[in-house]
Write a protein that holds these residues in place. Sequence first.
Motif, PDB file in Angstrom:
ATOM      1  N   THR A 182       0.829  -1.202   0.000  1.00  0.00           N
ATOM      2  CA  THR A 182       0.000   0.000   0.000  1.00  0.00           C
ATOM      3  C   THR A 182       0.865   1.254   0.000  1.00  0.00           C
ATOM      4  O   THR A 182       2.016   1.232   0.450  1.00  0.00           O
ATOM      5  N   VAL A 183       0.286   2.348  -0.495  1.00  0.00           N
ATOM      6  CA  VAL A 183       0.956   3.651  -0.375  1.00  0.00           C
ATOM      7  C   VAL A 183       0.955   4.077   1.089  1.00  0.00           C
ATOM      8  O   VAL A 183       1.959   4.567   1.615  1.00  0.00           O
ATOM      9  N   ASP A 184      -0.152   3.888   1.760  1.00  0.00           N
ATOM     10  CA  ASP A 184      -0.245   4.241   3.175  1.00  0.00           C
ATOM     11  C   ASP A 184       0.618   3.306   4.022  1.00  0.00           C
ATOM     12  O   ASP A 184       0.867   2.153   3.659  1.00  0.00           O
ATOM     13  N   ILE A 185       1.052   3.823   5.174  1.00  0.00           N
ATOM     14  CA  ILE A 185       1.783   2.989   6.131  1.00  0.00           C
ATOM     15  C   ILE A 185       0.786   2.057   6.810  1.00  0.00           C
ATOM     16  O   ILE A 185      -0.235   2.518   7.340  1.00  0.00           O
ATOM     17  N   PRO A 186       1.016   0.743   6.796  1.00  0.00           N
ATOM     18  CA  PRO A 186       0.074  -0.176   7.434  1.00  0.00           C
ATOM     19  C   PRO A 186      -0.111   0.139   8.917  1.00  0.00           C
ATOM     20  O   PRO A 186       0.846   0.511   9.609  1.00  0.00           O
TER      21      PRO A 186
END
Length: 348
Positions: A182-186
């Motif tokens: 993902t682009v977002d941090i998990p």
Amino acid sequence: MQWATVAAAALFAHNVAAQNMLRFACSQLVVERTDPIVNPGMKYTPHLHQIVGGNSFNVTMDPQSHDLAGQSTCTSCTFKEDFSNYWTAVMFFKAKNGTYHRVRQVGNGGPQGHLVNKGGLDVYYIPSGKTTAFAKGFRMIAGKAANTDPSKVAKSNICHRCWTATDDNTFIGGAPCSGSDTVDIPADPKCKMIRQTIIFPTCWDGKNLDSPDHQSHVAYGSGSGANGGGSCPSTHPVKLPQIMYELMWNVTEFSDKNLWPTDGSKPFIYSMNLGGSAAHGDYVFGWQGNTLQLAMDKSCNLNKDCAAAGIHAQTPDQYNACTKKQQAPEDVDSWLTELPMGEMAKYA
């Protein structure tokens, strides 16, 4: 499902084994608030970076006069001929009481084998076809430090992976920036580590060693992910080695959700106080002589000596020993009441 995962990992291992590339460890040179590309001459820049590479790294690093290979006396990277500097933002954990702690980094494993890092990151140089090494004075940035919109980031270039194993040698997932990355941090307590991948553009305009935004002189090719970059557009016809950073942020000590914020804010952020959409990497070329060009031409591989290119791998003890005192001194390893942004760090 388990067999499919194993098969995907095996296929990835086969593909990378067939592709000669440099893949090597770089330990931390220094963690400080400097940025000679975006904020040359400034101490206590707007956010914190972790820097690796040649120890001539400094606040200004004027591209006209600063010779990394000539002025450095050591490098925190594996190859002793590589005095380039590589840096990224720093990941922080935010606790539910509002304090922050820097997330430590560890080495990376996977199909190509374990790399030993004292902090820092892993660097890849992936050639594809006729590849032209960077010119002296070349610099560039991947990603945008102020971006808050994940949709404006190509997941094939900048991504994060939830690493559910407690060690880096148990390989998780497939090729970089694929699958469930993902682009977002998990933000999942199952994550014991978070792998960050930053892939740089591979096409150069052939003229400018830098540009005002530090990005316009380069472009991404037609390829996707860590495949060497694909063909180049006519505006940027010169094919460069594909540079990729991999960082393993060890969040094991912060995986207890009882420690996480209860106000809806994210537990893991970068030093700009932003999430994964603002992830970015900076690069300043500093290989000695024509060693990088020879390494690409002679198909040098992984983190091993390559006599054909005249490059030599240091031991972990050697590159781990290359460090530098902070030029913008502050304690960045304690629990902080505020992120070090603008003002000096404040401690809990």
